[in-house]
Design an enzyme around this catalytic site. Structure first.
Site, PDB file in Angstrom:
ATOM      1  N   GLN A 363      17.376  42.162   1.273  1.00 20.02           N
ATOM      2  CA  GLN A 363      18.519  42.807   0.645  1.00 20.02           C
ATOM      3  C   GLN A 363      19.481  41.778   0.058  1.00 20.02           C
ATOM      4  O   GLN A 363      20.054  41.982  -1.012  1.00 20.02           O
ATOM      5  CB  GLN A 363      19.258  43.672   1.671  1.00 20.02           C
ATOM      6  CG  GLN A 363      20.377  44.500   1.082  1.00 20.02           C
ATOM      7  CD  GLN A 363      19.856  45.559   0.111  1.00 20.02           C
ATOM      8  OE1 GLN A 363      18.760  46.076   0.292  1.00 20.02           O
ATOM      9  NE2 GLN A 363      20.624  45.854  -0.918  1.00 20.02           N
ATOM     10  N   GLU A 364      19.616  40.660   0.763  1.00 24.37           N
ATOM     11  CA  GLU A 364      20.558  39.635   0.317  1.00 24.37           C
ATOM     12  C   GLU A 364      20.023  38.830  -0.870  1.00 24.37           C
ATOM     13  O   GLU A 364      20.750  38.566  -1.830  1.00 24.37           O
ATOM     14  CB  GLU A 364      20.883  38.680   1.478  1.00 24.37           C
ATOM     15  CG  GLU A 364      21.721  39.306   2.581  1.00 24.37           C
ATOM     16  CD  GLU A 364      23.174  39.489   2.184  1.00 24.37           C
ATOM     17  OE1 GLU A 364      23.544  39.107   1.063  1.00 24.37           O
ATOM     18  OE2 GLU A 364      23.943  40.029   2.997  1.00 24.37           O
ATOM     19  N   SER A 365      18.765  38.405  -0.807  1.00 27.04           N
ATOM     20  CA  SER A 365      18.289  37.433  -1.805  1.00 27.04           C
ATOM     21  C   SER A 365      16.903  37.712  -2.359  1.00 27.04           C
ATOM     22  O   SER A 365      16.416  36.941  -3.181  1.00 27.04           O
ATOM     23  CB  SER A 365      18.262  36.036  -1.165  1.00 27.04           C
ATOM     24  OG  SER A 365      17.249  35.989  -0.161  1.00 27.04           O
TER      25      SER A 365
END
Length: 510
Positions: A363-365
């Site tokens: 989700q972040e990267s």
């Protein structure tokens, strides 16, 4: 058919698929064993009465459950992301109708309509080609697209074809069905009439059985149609043609052409019948759902969504080849990304399922260690420089340093919220939201929930007020200490991480 031809074809089938399939083959050709009655066709098997659940009940429950196989175009995981032509279309449909999409993976296509009637799902998405005998059992939607039945045959053995190394390894990894590969005919089939006297292998219940029977009526010479069950589907049979275990199968031409781009030693021709529709199936007593699906398909079919999805999954040969050869095609390898060992190692410090930390990293990267946001967050778990400094991170682009620092931050958040929220499942949502937008904004939402009659310990209540923090009347409320917050981001963040985790749990070992 001569006795000699029956025996030769039977021997091939026994070697290829074992005794059970051999028995089915003999039955198919009316060669019966003692004390056995006539064989009941799959299409004649009665279904149990359908569960009474139509669109209104689905909307009340909030979840649209789809029965789908795990294959290269319907639904699969690649580099940590749920993907698939039918999956993405249904995701869009569910989103537009305020529903959560849930995928229930089916492994036995034969029982899928029975499971539909039992209520295990509300819809079947499985590259379905409607069969006449199923028209009275289930309802079929407006077509998603049309395709044609194509013969799949080998044009060169793997050892003499110019195949890439990943493709060679893929072929070699396919389970052996024969002591030695079949002898590939020197002459390719170029027109349907040349199939007279040949044996074509199909998955059990294939709609193309009827196509071949009708073709046999038009040409001189029988076509020996053999159906095989178990987990063998159309893709598995194409793989077996490429390897040399069988000579012929029939598949949807758009799928077969993807395989031809990957297994360059196979030939996808000729077309052996008229074009046909590919649809979704629902229960007979779900007219509201059928009407809404048909309306949605007709509205979207000539628009950007359908065009983009079709290009992505059926036209983009390079994309297909990259996925097929990747070690991160999760169902085949059990791997999500190159950093699986790192995420497993550090998730222990949190007492988390490592797949949860992996879902957050995606989700972040999207598992990119050099990713950087507009706000300056960097690395696999997108740490802000100030947070990185606070938790001892020296190099934000170093995967291990980044994950180590993020886990320290998550441990701090866990300790902070575990004192306030006793339910672990609820506490996790507060932890994730705080990682995204800061604990202060989440606490503001708690105070708003408490002030306006909600529970500050229930994420459903708090997330509602977190969304309201983007409105001036609430961001300036006296109980709000940290001001404006774009609440849609943390609320969506929590939802997507937990939803993706369920996909990971299906195909990745804990």
């Amino acid at each position: 058919m001569t006795i000699r031809r029956i025996l030769i074809a039977s021997l091939v089938v026994v070697l290829s698929f074992g005794l059970i399939s051999y028995v089915r083959y003999l039955k198919h050709h009316n060669v019966q064993f003692a004390d056995e009655g006539p064989v009941e066709a799959a299409g004649d098997m009665p279904l149990d009465p359908p569960l009474d659940r139509d669109l209104h009940a689905i909307q009340q429950g909030g979840t649209l459950t789809v029965l789908a196989p795990y294959n290269s175009t319907t639904y699969f995981l690649y580099r940590g992301e749920p993907m698939g032509y039918e999956y993405e279309l249904l995701k869009a449909f569910a989103r537009e109708h305020d529903l959560t999409l849930a995928i229930e993976v089916v492994k036995n296509q034969k029982s899928v309509f029975q499971r539909l009637n039992h209520g295990d799902g509300d819809l079947v998405a499985a590259r379905i080609v409607p069969k006449q005998e199923d028209e009275d059992k289930v309802s079929f939607t407006t077509p998603l697209y049309r395709t044609e039945p194509a013969l799949v045959q080998q044009k060169a053995p793997p050892d003499r074809a110019h195949l890439s190394e990943p493709v060679k390894k893929d072929i070699e990894s396919e389970p052996a069905d024969l002591n030695s590969p079949i002898e590939v005919q020197a002459r390719l089939i170029t027109k349907p009439s040349q199939l007279g006297g040949e044996t074509v292998i199909l998955p059990k219940g294939s709609a193309y059985r009827r196509t071949l029977i009708e073709l046999a009526d038009e040409i001189s010479g029988d076509i020996n149609v053999v159906e095989v069950g178990g987990k063998i589907d159309d893709e598995a049979l194409i793989n077996k043609v490429a390897k040399g275990d069988i000579e012929y199968t029939v598949a949807q031409d758009n799928l077969a052409e993807l395989k031809e781009a990957y297994f360059t030693n196979i030939k996808i021709r000729p077309i052996i019948g008229p074009s046909h529709r590919v649809v979704w199936a629902i229960r007979k007593n779900s007219p509201q759902l059928l009407k809404e699906l048909n309306h949605w398909i007709q509205e979207k079919k000539n628009g950007v969504l359908f065009e983009r999805m079709y290009k992505k999954y059926f036209i983009d040969r390079q994309g297909y080849k990259e996925r097929a050869a990747s070690e991160y095609l999760t169902h085949e390898t059990g791997k999500l990304c190159p950093y699986d060992p790192l995420l497993k190692q550090y998730s222990v410090e949190l007492s988390w399922d490592w797949r949860l930390l992996a879902s957050q990293a995606f989700q972040e990267s999207r598992f990119k260690p050099n990713a950087k946001s507009w706000a300056g967050a960097t690395g696999l778990l997108q740490l802000m420089p100030a947070t990185a400094g606070e938790f001892g991170v020296h190099n934000l682009n170093d995967p291990e340093d980044n994950v180590r620092g993020a886990v320290r931050f998550l441990k701090w958040l866990t300790a902070y919220w575990s004192k306030k929220i006793k339910d672990k499942g609820e506490s996790l949502k507060f932890i994730l939201a705080s990682y995204n937008c800061g604990a202060g904004h989440v606490e503001d939402a708690q105070r708003l929930a408490e002030k306006y009659g909600g529970s500050p310990e229930r994420w459903d209540d708090v997330s509602y007020w977190l969304l309201q923090e983007s409105k001036i009347q609430y961001s300036t409320d006296p109980v709000v200490k940290y001001g404006f917050c774009r609440g849609i981001e943390p609320v969506t963040y929590v939802s997507l991480i937990l939803e993706r985790l369920e996909h990971y749990r299906r195909f990745v070992a804990s």
